[in-house]
Design a protein around this motif. Structure first.
Motif, short mmCIF file in Angstrom:
data_model
loop_
_atom_site.label_atom_id
_atom_site.label_comp_id
_atom_site.label_asym_id
_atom_site.label_seq_id
_atom_site.Cartn_x
_atom_site.Cartn_y
_atom_site.Cartn_z
N GLU A 34 0.84 -1.19 0.00
CA GLU A 34 0.00 0.00 0.00
C GLU A 34 0.88 1.25 0.00
N THR B 206 2.84 -9.37 -0.88
CA THR B 206 2.13 -8.14 -0.56
C THR B 206 1.86 -8.06 0.94
N ASP B 207 1.14 -7.02 1.34
CA ASP B 207 0.95 -6.77 2.77
C ASP B 207 -0.43 -7.15 3.31
N SER B 208 -1.35 -7.58 2.46
CA SER B 208 -2.70 -7.85 2.94
C SER B 208 -3.45 -8.77 1.98
N GLN B 209 -4.34 -9.59 2.53
CA GLN B 209 -5.22 -10.40 1.68
C GLN B 209 -6.17 -9.50 0.90
N SER C 174 -5.19 -6.81 -0.63
CA SER C 174 -4.40 -6.20 -1.69
C SER C 174 -4.99 -6.57 -3.05
N LEU D 183 2.29 -13.08 2.45
CA LEU D 183 2.12 -11.82 3.15
C LEU D 183 3.37 -11.47 3.95
N GLN E 10 4.79 -8.32 6.58
CA GLN E 10 4.50 -7.10 7.33
C GLN E 10 5.81 -6.49 7.78
#
Length: 103
Positions: free
Chosen positions: A23, A47-50, A52, A63, A65
């Motif tokens: 993000e 990526t950083d989130s489901q 995304s 994922l 973080q």
């Protein structure tokens, strides 16, 4: 759009694309992903989130973080995960490698 298509001319069904985006998700990354998927590639998303936009397109989503300070992400866990993927692939390719024997 044509420039993107030209870059992906060699992508074939069954190929795998690794896409990394956090993000705020870059529209250029999503454009490249969509071009690869349209050619039959599968997507491995880091990526950083489901939630995304990459996750909804991906065959597999990993994922990561990372802590952020003043808008700067550290990328420590992201780079560690990427290195682990590379090492696993290199190890697998080494096992499949059979050197030719010279007489």
């Amino acid at each position: 759009v044509r420039a993107v298509e030209a870059r992906f001319a060699d992508i074939a069904p069954g190929d795998v694309m690794l896409a990394v985006s956090f993000e705020p998700y870059a529209p250029e990354t999503l454009e490249m992903v969509d071009a690869a998927l349209a050619r039959g590639a599968r997507l491995l998303a880091l990526t950083d989130s489901q939630l995304s936009p990459l996750a909804s397109r991906a065959t597999v989503t990993l994922l990561a973080q990372d802590a952020a300070t003043f808008g700067f992400r550290s990328l420590t866990s992201t780079l560690t995960l990427a290195q682990s993927l590379f090492l696993a692939l290199a190890y697998r390719m080494e096992l499949a490698y059979e050197p030719s024997r010279k007489p």
